[in-house]
Design an enzyme around this catalytic site. Sequence first.
Site, PDB file in Angstrom:
ATOM      1  N   HIS B  12       0.805  -1.232  -0.144  1.00 16.72           N
ATOM      2  CA  HIS B  12       0.237  -0.366  -0.585  1.00 16.72           C
ATOM      3  C   HIS B  12       0.285   0.997  -0.017  1.00 16.72           C
ATOM      4  O   HIS B  12       0.442   2.157   0.226  1.00 16.72           O
ATOM      5  CB  HIS B  12      -0.706  -0.042   1.136  1.00 16.72           C
ATOM      6  CG  HIS B  12      -0.453   0.526   2.367  1.00 16.72           C
ATOM      7  ND1 HIS B  12      -1.053  -0.548   3.766  1.00 16.72           N
ATOM      8  CD2 HIS B  12       1.243   0.155   2.777  1.00 16.72           C
ATOM      9  CE1 HIS B  12       0.492  -0.129   5.036  1.00 16.72           C
ATOM     10  NE2 HIS B  12       1.212   0.471   3.736  1.00 16.72           N
ATOM     11  N   GLU B 240       4.713  -5.357   8.789  1.00 16.70           N
ATOM     12  CA  GLU B 240       2.792  -4.790   8.420  1.00 16.70           C
ATOM     13  C   GLU B 240       2.445  -5.990   8.137  1.00 16.70           C
ATOM     14  O   GLU B 240       1.453  -6.441   8.378  1.00 16.70           O
ATOM     15  CB  GLU B 240       2.521  -4.110   7.063  1.00 16.70           C
ATOM     16  CG  GLU B 240       3.221  -2.514   8.116  1.00 16.70           C
ATOM     17  CD  GLU B 240       3.488  -1.728   6.713  1.00 16.70           C
ATOM     18  OE1 GLU B 240       3.594  -0.061   7.000  1.00 16.70           O
ATOM     19  OE2 GLU B 240       3.270  -2.314   5.774  1.00 16.70           O
TER      20      GLU B 240
END
Lengths: 131, 280
Positions: B12, B240
């Site tokens: 992202h 993440e």
Amino acid sequence: MTGDKPYDNIPGTVIFDAEMSRRGYHLNQFCMSLLKEQNRERFRLNERAYLDEWAMSEEQKQAVLARDYNKMIALGGNIYFLAKIFATDGKSFQYAAALMTGMAQEDYANMMLKGGRSVENNRYKGEQSDG
Amino acid sequence: MAKITAGVATSHVPAIGAALDLGKSADPYWKPLFDGYEFSKRWIAAEKPDVVFLVYNDHATAFSLDCIPTFAIGCAESFQPADEGWGPRPVPVVEGAPQLAAHITQSVIESDFDLTIMNRMEVDHGLTVPLSLMFGQPKAWPCKIIPFAVNVVQYPPPSGRRCYNLGKAIRKAVDSYDKDLKVQIWGTGGMSHQLQGPRAGLINREFDTMFLDRLINDADALSMMPHIDYVREAGSEGVELVMWLIMRGALDAEVEEVYRFYHVPASNTAVGHVILKNKS
């Protein structure tokens, strides 16, 4: 907190844990204020005066004024908060990342195009030659 | 009954959003990346999910250091794209699914996962860049979205194991919802990257490939991997990837790999993307 942390031996890396979060609370909350355009305007107009509104240490303020991101991180800054400073300056994550590695932005961008910094010799402190 | 019809994982990077918003997606630097999502855009247009349960992390946008929830579920009617310092992204408002979100919240808390409930929240590139990659640039997002924010800013994030088991609880919650809805679950963030300090720019293709393979075929054991391995091998922001295990936990033990894409670099980051479906 006491004792060694398992991540202390990773080179060139500060893990933003509870201890760093305490140390950097005011610095990071100052950064957070830059999410509002009117605060970015006030900061641009007089950086020192704006910083003086926050309960930050003088060392933290000097690091912000110098845009010394490694220093800010050592003093408890977290990169996602510090991003508000370079966003205010109109700069990108890649600009800031290059700055922190000490490389020219073009050299850094080329390194990324060639597949990035290798993890070999970058897992543990002491094994790396160039950081 | 509602059903989880697929799992999607994608990175992202904020620069991906900027490239798209500034009309640079056909530039030589960005084209290979966006080309990697062409299949996915066609696939999702055919799949037509009603709801996406979107697991992502906030980047000091909705959550300052005043309050740091480990797991926060968005139960609002809608969520505004946030100004992260460069001005808000010119993307549609994110429409929520408050009834399903409320049901999942109750069910998951009763399964021993203590969620923070967000009735108002702005969403940053962590949520909107995956939407842009999968849906392109529509006037309105074509489905409802339940934002699910995971703390990966202040260490430690939740463990991989905790995330994987949370995925199972979310699956149970969706399966017990009494409306016919096609629900996808997305895990976002990763893959290897480090944005801070002299080690910034770290990429580990070997680790990323291992993670993708084991996510698909060996997820239960993969979920036991400790944080330190993510940080050392995949960079301080590579951690993440625990969010992908929430997505994986919500699928069956055996899954089909519908699609896989991997690309280096997007700015500082290795971009990984998979689409998974249950075999049955």
